[in-house]
Design an enzyme around this catalytic site. Structure first.
Site, short mmCIF file in Angstrom:
data_model
loop_
_atom_site.label_atom_id
_atom_site.label_comp_id
_atom_site.label_asym_id
_atom_site.label_seq_id
_atom_site.Cartn_x
_atom_site.Cartn_y
_atom_site.Cartn_z
N ARG A 298 -0.79 -9.90 10.70
CA ARG A 298 0.59 -9.57 11.23
C ARG A 298 1.61 -10.79 10.95
NH1 ARG A 298 -0.18 -5.36 9.70
NH2 ARG A 298 -2.12 -6.33 8.96
N GLN B 221 -9.77 -3.66 7.42
CA GLN B 221 -8.78 -3.17 8.68
C GLN B 221 -9.31 -1.98 9.13
OE1 GLN B 221 -4.46 -3.80 8.20
NE2 GLN B 221 -5.03 -4.20 6.00
N ASP C 285 -4.22 8.75 3.01
CA ASP C 285 -3.93 7.30 3.44
C ASP C 285 -4.63 6.74 4.66
OD1 ASP C 285 -2.19 5.14 3.40
OD2 ASP C 285 -0.92 6.18 4.78
N GLU C 286 -4.93 5.49 4.62
CA GLU C 286 -5.71 4.89 5.88
C GLU C 286 -7.06 5.46 5.64
OE1 GLU C 286 -4.54 2.32 7.07
OE2 GLU C 286 -2.24 2.25 7.32
N LYS D 133 0.80 -1.10 -0.01
CA LYS D 133 -0.02 -0.03 -0.17
C LYS D 133 0.84 1.05 0.12
CE LYS D 133 -1.50 1.23 3.88
NZ LYS D 133 -0.99 2.53 4.03
N THR D 134 1.70 1.36 1.03
CA THR D 134 2.61 2.56 1.15
C THR D 134 3.28 2.86 -0.17
OG1 THR D 134 2.81 2.12 3.55
CG2 THR D 134 4.31 3.86 2.28
#
Length: 768
Positions: free
Chosen positions: A614, A254, A223-224, A32-33
């Site tokens: 994770r 998420q 973002d997010e 994503k980043t």
């Protein structure tokens, strides 16, 4: 090689198609980043003005990392981007536009403490009881209102909000909200929430300002996005309305911050606001094994409210997901620690490869204690060690003072907490009197009428001294747990925490309850010798000594390679080779408060999805069949989420099997959920075998009990004890003559038995 060559096909498409409203759904571990960074860099490389690009993040760290990566691709232009957190970017805009609403350009920004101090002052000025109108609770209420775009006027006119305030005995909250806003305005100050709210007010009331920023920001990127609240989205939607070049990146699966005001509706309904939306799905996971990815997909597909996607990976299939049942939360801590030690030795893992994730902060205690026993360095990520938390140290302070009146650190900590009118000036004066006379502070307090203090102050100090002495007197009659409970109640410390219903307040209350639970376990833990329970020192002083010995070496470990302990919320965005998701029990995870609402239950499932994803290579799900709650031993059912993972990718530790769900109805708004029916902890006791029955029968008929050689006892063996009956060995500690076995007996729970005196008959072999 071009930076675009580093991207897979969906990533590349999301980077190069820069115009129009765009939703990039980015699954866990999907890059994503990288995509967001490359998209901004691509805009710059296409000749777009960096001052015309607005990029919003949730942390300053994320913004700086992205800016640095963009600069490597697009050069120094990246330094001119309008990039940062929502608060930092809108504070920058307000420095220019605040005069439109009567604020000076050099307005002050109140931090959380400044804001709370002002609220405290207003409560006092209004003559309200600050035990009911707690400043942090009023602050929380005002913040929630602002982020939901509810002004003081709208708040006062809302019948539901008024009813809620009446129910909590705080009908003056609306008045406090208005007075607080008025006082901030007069002081030329804004709090953090105002940085957003006042920006929205200006854009709404002054069309020329809105038009200015609509023209300025040709491209808006967020973002997010799943973590945005109503106010944040309202602002960016207005700014992006002219060019509609708005790009949002996130993962609805998420979205886990509903308790902070984030709303998943922003991402789920984004297409309704922008019908020409282009959607790109980043579904390849580069982080986890196939089994972990499969588990995550199976979990999240059960949620009704979601944007459909199918995460996949080209990584190896990997290990089965391990489901581990232990008889208690302390045994859960020991098992996880043993597993970490085994993987370090067998697989050469570093401590930093491990993460222990839990639903609530209070759960860290059992794992911290187990790790300390084995000298495994650890770090609480995003928080502090259990015994270093303020509320825990406060109650421990009272306990220490009850045992030893001369403990001056404990004395200074609790003499005015909860507030009883003994201020710092008085405490300093007591200290001076003691030092000048070569006495201890308690000597002065215990003889307070001999010293020069106001009459009211003397009375308050005398009451405090009598209370502490009464605790000491009761210590000879009450168990350590009963005394600690009495202290918590009499001092009103527990009530003080219980009445704080903010998210932080609930966590602090849970931590104090966990401390009380640990004392209860300490009191009831038995060590058996020669078939009889040995009288061990279970006094409060003994408990405090154990805590001190256990926590005395916390300093100096900060730079070591450490195991990470954290809440699942704190783990978002992180990854580890091996992840232990602990406390997988109904009413803990999912929490009891979430079981009667579809929305809340789905957020709990999303939280579990975050925990699962994770893990890179190994995932362990552990739960206890019993744990103390409010001083009572409670039997626990495994979490329903465990039953949602396919059997084909699961292995079980011990003799447990996943129970099939039955249709026990759990009502929510419009959906019926099935709760797995799982045997109570008695199921962990050995099954009734003919051999065991014959032995038990022979004993009852008066035949001699012939014990086996206890030195050969192994974990997993089923045994017979003269007094406690049939049991199963769950762990063995120590070495040589000091070996102690923890054995679970169906009628008596877990007993610790010293093996050199043990009289046990073996019923089955070990290592099951």
């Amino acid at each position: 090689m071009s930076y675009l060559d580093e991207l897979n096909e969906p990533q590349r498409a999301a980077v190069v198609n820069t115009d129009g409203p765009t939703l990039i759904i980015a699954g866990p571990g999907s890059g994503k980043t990288r995509v967001l960074t490359f998209r901004i860099a691509h805009l710059l490389n296409q000749g777009n003005d960096p001052f015309g690009i607005l990029a919003l993040t949730f942390t300053n760290k994320a913004a700086e990392e992205m800016r640095h990566r963009i600069e490597k691709i697009a050069g120094n232009n990246a330094r001119s981007l309008y990039m940062g957190t929502f608060h930092s970017v809108f504070a920058r805009i307000l420095r220019v536009e605040a005069p439109h609403i009567g604020y000076p350009s050099n307005f002050t920004i109140y931090d959380t403490e400044d804001s709370r101090s002002l609220i405290k002052t207003i409560i006092k000025e209004q003559g309200l009881d600050d035990k009911i109108y707690k400043p942090n609770q009023i602050q929380y209420r005002i913040s929630a209102a602002k982020n939901a775009l509810i002004t003081p006027q709208a708040y006062a006119a809302d019948p539901e909000l008024k009813a809620e305030d009446l129910n909590t005995r705080r009908p003056a909250t609306a008045t406090l909200y208005k007075l607080y806003c008025d006082r901030c305005f007069k002081s030329g100050a804004m709090d953090f929430d105002d940085l957003l709210l006042q920006t929205h007010v200006i854009l709404e009331k002054f069309p020329e300002v809105l038009y200015k920023y609509q023209r300025k920001f040709k491209y808006v990127l967020i973002d997010e996005f799943q973590d945005t609240n109503t106010l944040q989205y309202a602002i960016v939607k207005r700014i992006a309305d002219m060019f509609q070049n708005i790009t949002v990146v996130g993962d609805d699966a998420q979205s886990i911050y509903g308790f902070r005001g984030a709303t998943i509706d922003n991402i789920l309904n984004f297409e309704k606001d922008f019908p020409d939306l282009k959607v790109y799905k980043l579904e390849q996971n580069y982080r986890s094994t196939q089994n972990i990815v499969k588990a995550a997909n199976e979990l999240i597909h059960r949620n009704k409210n979601q944007l459909k996607k199918e995460i996949w990976t080209s990584n190896d299939k990997g290990h089965d997901i391990q489901i581990v049942r232990t008889p208690s939360d302390n045994e859960e801590g020991r098992w996880v620690t043993d597993s970490i030690m085994e993987l370090r030795m067998r697989e050469h893992y570093m401590n930093s490869d491990f993460a222990i994730l839990y639903r609530t902060n209070a759960q860290s205690r059992a794992f911290e204690e187990a790790l300390r026993r084995h000298n495994i360095p650890y770090k609480i990520y995003g928080g502090m060690s259990f015994y270093q938390r303020k509320e825990v140290k406060d109650l421990l302070g009272y306990l220490k003072l009850a045992v030893n009146h001369y403990d001056e650190e404990a004395l200074k900590r609790v003499i005015n907490y909860p507030v009883r009118g003994i201020g710092q000036t008085t405490i300093d004066k007591i200290n001076i009197f003691a030092a000048n006379a070569g006495l201890r502070m308690w000597d002065v307090i215990d003889n307070i009428h001999a010293y020069d203090f106001p009459t009211r102050t003397k009375s308050l100090i005398e009451d405090f001294a009598l209370m502490i002495k009464s605790f000491a007197a009761q210590s000879t009659k009450l168990s350590a747990y009963d005394l600690a409970t009495t202290i918590g109640k009499t001092t009103k410390l527990v009530a003080e925490l219980y009445n704080d219903k903010t998210v932080e307040g609930v966590s602090r209350y849970e931590n104090v309850q966990e401390l009380l639970n640990s004392i209860k376990e300490f009191v009831e833990e038995d060590v058996v010798q020669e078939g009889e329970e040995v009288t061990m020192d279970r006094s409060l002083g003994s408990f405090l000594q154990n805590v001190t010995l256990m926590t005395g070496d916390e300093k100096g470990q900060e730079n070591l390679d450490t195991v990470k302990l954290m809440t699942i919320h704190a783990a978002k965005g992180l990854e580890f080779k091996a992840v232990y998701v602990v406390g997988m029990e109904e009413n803990l995870f999912p929490g009891a408060q979430s079981l009667y609402s579809l929305e809340d239950l789905e957020e709990e499932r999303r939280l579990f999805y975050v925990a699962v994803t994770r893990a890179e290579t190994r995932l362990y799900l552990t739960y206890a069949t019993s744990r103390y709650k409010f001083g009572q031993l409670n039997y626990c059912d495994p979490s329903r989420f465990i039953s949602e993972i396919p059997d084909s990718i699961v292995s079980y530790q011990g003799d447990i099997k996943k129970a099939a769900p039955t249709q026990q109805n759990w009502k929510s708004s419009s959906t019926t959920f099935s709760k797995p029916v799982v045997a109570k902890p008695q199921a962990t006791a050995p099954s009734a075998k003919p051999a065991a029955q014959r032995v038990a029968s022979s004993i009852s008929n008066g035949e001699p009990f012939i014990a086996d050689d206890a030195s050969k006892l192994q974990v997993g063996m089923e045994v017979l004890h003269e007094k406690f009956g049939e049991g199963k060995v769950v762990s063995i500690e120590g070495a040589g003559a000091n070996r102690i076995a923890s054995i679970f007996f169906a009628e008596f729970g877990v007993k610790k038995i010293m093996l050199k005196f043990a009289k046990l008959k073996f019923l089955t072999g070990g290592n099951s």
